[in-house]
Design a protein around this motif. Structure first.
Motif, PDB file in Angstrom:
ATOM      1  N   VAL A 132       0.838  -1.206   0.000  1.00  0.00           N
ATOM      2  CA  VAL A 132       0.000   0.000   0.000  1.00  0.00           C
ATOM      3  C   VAL A 132       0.869   1.250   0.000  1.00  0.00           C
ATOM      4  CG1 VAL A 132      -1.665   1.339   1.342  1.00  0.00           C
ATOM      5  CG2 VAL A 132      -1.984  -1.127   1.064  1.00  0.00           C
ATOM      6  N   THR A 133       1.921   1.234   0.816  1.00  0.00           N
ATOM      7  CA  THR A 133       2.813   2.394   0.900  1.00  0.00           C
ATOM      8  C   THR A 133       3.476   2.679  -0.440  1.00  0.00           C
ATOM      9  OG1 THR A 133       3.243   1.937   3.226  1.00  0.00           O
ATOM     10  CG2 THR A 133       4.791   3.376   2.086  1.00  0.00           C
ATOM     11  N   VAL A 134       3.991   1.633  -1.065  1.00  0.00           N
ATOM     12  CA  VAL A 134       4.637   1.806  -2.365  1.00  0.00           C
ATOM     13  C   VAL A 134       3.641   2.320  -3.396  1.00  0.00           C
ATOM     14  CG1 VAL A 134       5.767   0.601  -4.270  1.00  0.00           C
ATOM     15  CG2 VAL A 134       6.396   0.074  -1.905  1.00  0.00           C
ATOM     16  N   THR A 135       2.419   1.775  -3.370  1.00  0.00           N
ATOM     17  CA  THR A 135       1.387   2.229  -4.311  1.00  0.00           C
ATOM     18  C   THR A 135       1.058   3.703  -4.114  1.00  0.00           C
ATOM     19  OG1 THR A 135       0.434   0.002  -4.349  1.00  0.00           O
ATOM     20  CG2 THR A 135      -0.957   1.819  -5.135  1.00  0.00           C
ATOM     21  N   LEU A 136       0.921   4.120  -2.848  1.00  0.00           N
ATOM     22  CA  LEU A 136       0.625   5.524  -2.560  1.00  0.00           C
ATOM     23  C   LEU A 136       1.754   6.439  -3.028  1.00  0.00           C
ATOM     24  CD1 LEU A 136      -1.010   5.270   0.982  1.00  0.00           C
ATOM     25  CD2 LEU A 136      -2.141   5.755  -1.190  1.00  0.00           C
ATOM     26  N   ILE A 137       2.990   6.002  -2.826  1.00  0.00           N
ATOM     27  CA  ILE A 137       4.134   6.811  -3.262  1.00  0.00           C
ATOM     28  C   ILE A 137       4.116   6.985  -4.779  1.00  0.00           C
ATOM     29  CG2 ILE A 137       6.647   6.865  -3.431  1.00  0.00           C
ATOM     30  CD1 ILE A 137       6.750   5.522  -0.675  1.00  0.00           C
ATOM     31  N   LEU A 159       2.895  10.292  -9.594  1.00  0.00           N
ATOM     32  CA  LEU A 159       2.145  10.494 -10.824  1.00  0.00           C
ATOM     33  C   LEU A 159       1.259  11.729 -10.759  1.00  0.00           C
ATOM     34  CD1 LEU A 159       1.086   6.807 -11.641  1.00  0.00           C
ATOM     35  CD2 LEU A 159       2.773   8.209 -12.843  1.00  0.00           C
ATOM     36  N   VAL A 160       0.617  11.945  -9.599  1.00  0.00           N
ATOM     37  CA  VAL A 160      -0.246  13.124  -9.432  1.00  0.00           C
ATOM     38  C   VAL A 160       0.576  14.400  -9.518  1.00  0.00           C
ATOM     39  CG1 VAL A 160      -1.692  14.384  -7.809  1.00  0.00           C
ATOM     40  CG2 VAL A 160      -2.041  11.935  -8.148  1.00  0.00           C
TER      41      VAL A 160
END
Length: 395
Positions: A26-31, A36-37
């Motif tokens: 989850v942490t890696v995905t959020l980073i 990207l944002v």
């Protein structure tokens, strides 16, 4: 995968992800999503700023192009009887540098101002009120102007739509009726619009156009069109017209407009020019905003001067713009100065500035204008940067 054997039965066990492993994912995905944002935001902002900057530059270029087009038009109707140094349709044809007042101060000799059309400009030097010296960078002086203006008549050849002028008349009942002409009165001036964060005034650059009749023969046709339109008399149209005693509009021609009293005045920095009539305070018809964030609209002219008048000033620390310069004396020039177009009454103090008997009270100066340099400095409120464009136009 682990195989565990108990007796004769073999069991296959598939353990799930552990909680720490899920948290890591989850942490890696959020980073990654955050990156990207941010990248998308940067790209969107960059594109938006680039478009805004392009629009800003385009607006400035458009303003310069419109001024250049108007200045390159004819300004006067050449009169067959007007021989000598003032014969011609261009401003450079007006040899007011050879003009002198007669000994009795009743007429002008050596030059005949044009009767049809005019060119009026004001371009004074620094006064620390509306025009400021900004210092010397080792090569050039920098200056900022807030009350320069020019107002003049333009004459187009007619025929093609690009060679005619159009005014929109508020008809009753609607729709708006267009009236076309080949002549107009055009003005360029500033109106105060706000202050930058550092407290510097910025202005709207206004172009005002009111079409006019060419001469007394053309005027009746425009009068009929205007009065039959049903335009309310308290809502002046985009035509150089006044309301007569009968309550109907009277359309002015180029001969009428050569007199200051018949022109529409201009507003400079929310204040009218002192003593000038017909300031359009209630109605602003015929006006287009060429730019909303102008820090400086500076006019400088080149030409020649009569003997004894030093203009333009030579190149040096006082004039790094040579051969261009601000206008001499009080900074005003007007080919339609009525005190010189008509015989001057005895006792009035309206001599030609700089002449042998002259004072500074005449609008017409003993100089010949052959070119103008326009410097337009604009402030971009998005990136808070300034951009300056300079162009020269032969007159």
């Amino acid at each position: 995968m682990t195989f565990r054997t108990t007796g004769q039965n073999a069991t296959c066990i598939r353990p799930a992800f552990t909680l720490p492993e899920l948290l890591v994912v989850v942490t890696v995905t959020l980073i990654l999503m955050s990156i990207l944002v941010q990248a998308s935001t940067i790209i969107t902002t960059t594109v938006s700023e680039a478009k805004a900057q392009g629009d800003f530059v385009g607006q400035e270029r458009m303003a310069i192009a419109v001024m250049r087009r108007d200045l390159q038009c004819d300004h006067f109707i050449e009169e067959d009887s007007n021989s000598g140094p003032s014969k011609g349709r261009r401003l450079s044809d007006q040899r007011s540098d050879v003009a002198l007042m007669s000994a009795d101060n009743r007429s002008i000799i050596g030059y005949k101002p044009p009767r049809s059309g005019y060119f009026w400009a004001k371009a004074p030097g620094a006064d620390s009120i509306d025009n400021f010296d900004e210092g010397y960078d080792g090569q050039f002086f920098s200056s900022r102007s807030g009350n320069h203006f020019m107002q003049f008549t333009v004459i187009l050849p007619g025929g093609a739509p690009s060679d005619t002028l159009t005014a929109n008349i508020p008809s009753q009942p609607p729709p708006i009726r267009p009236i076309t002409s080949t002549c107009a009165e055009v003005a360029y001036f500033l109106v105060l619009n706000g202050k930058t964060p550092s407290g510097i005034n910025y202005y709207k650059l206004i172009r005002r156009q009111r079409i006019a009749a060419r001469n007394t023969d053309d005027a009746p046709a425009y009068v009929q069109l205007l009065n039959s339109s049903g335009a309310p008399k308290d809502d002046p149209p985009e035509v150089a017209a006044v309301t007569g005693n009968s309550g109907n509009f009277n359309v002015l021609n180029l001969n009428d407009l050569s007199f200051l009293a018949n022109r529409f005045g201009v507003i400079i920095a929310q204040k009218p020019i002192g003593g000038d009539p017909a300031i359009p305070t209630a109605y602003r018809t015929g006006e287009d905003v060429l730019h909303n964030h102008v820090l400086s609209f500076q006019l400088m002219f080149k030409g020649t001067a009569a003997a004894g008048v030093t203009w333009p000033r030579p190149f040096g620390l006082t004039n790094t713009y040579f051969p261009y310069d601000t206008l001499p004396f009080d900074g005003e020039y007007d080919t339609g100065d009525e005190s010189l177009v008509r015989t001057v009454s005895t006792g009035t103090n309206r001599n030609l500035a700089g002449s042998s008997q002259g004072t500074n009270s005449s609008r017409l100066k003993p100089i010949r204008l052959t070119g103008v340099q326009i410097t337009l400095r604009c402030w971009n409120p998005i990136n808070r940067q300034t951009r300056q464009t300079t162009t020269a136009v032969d007159l």
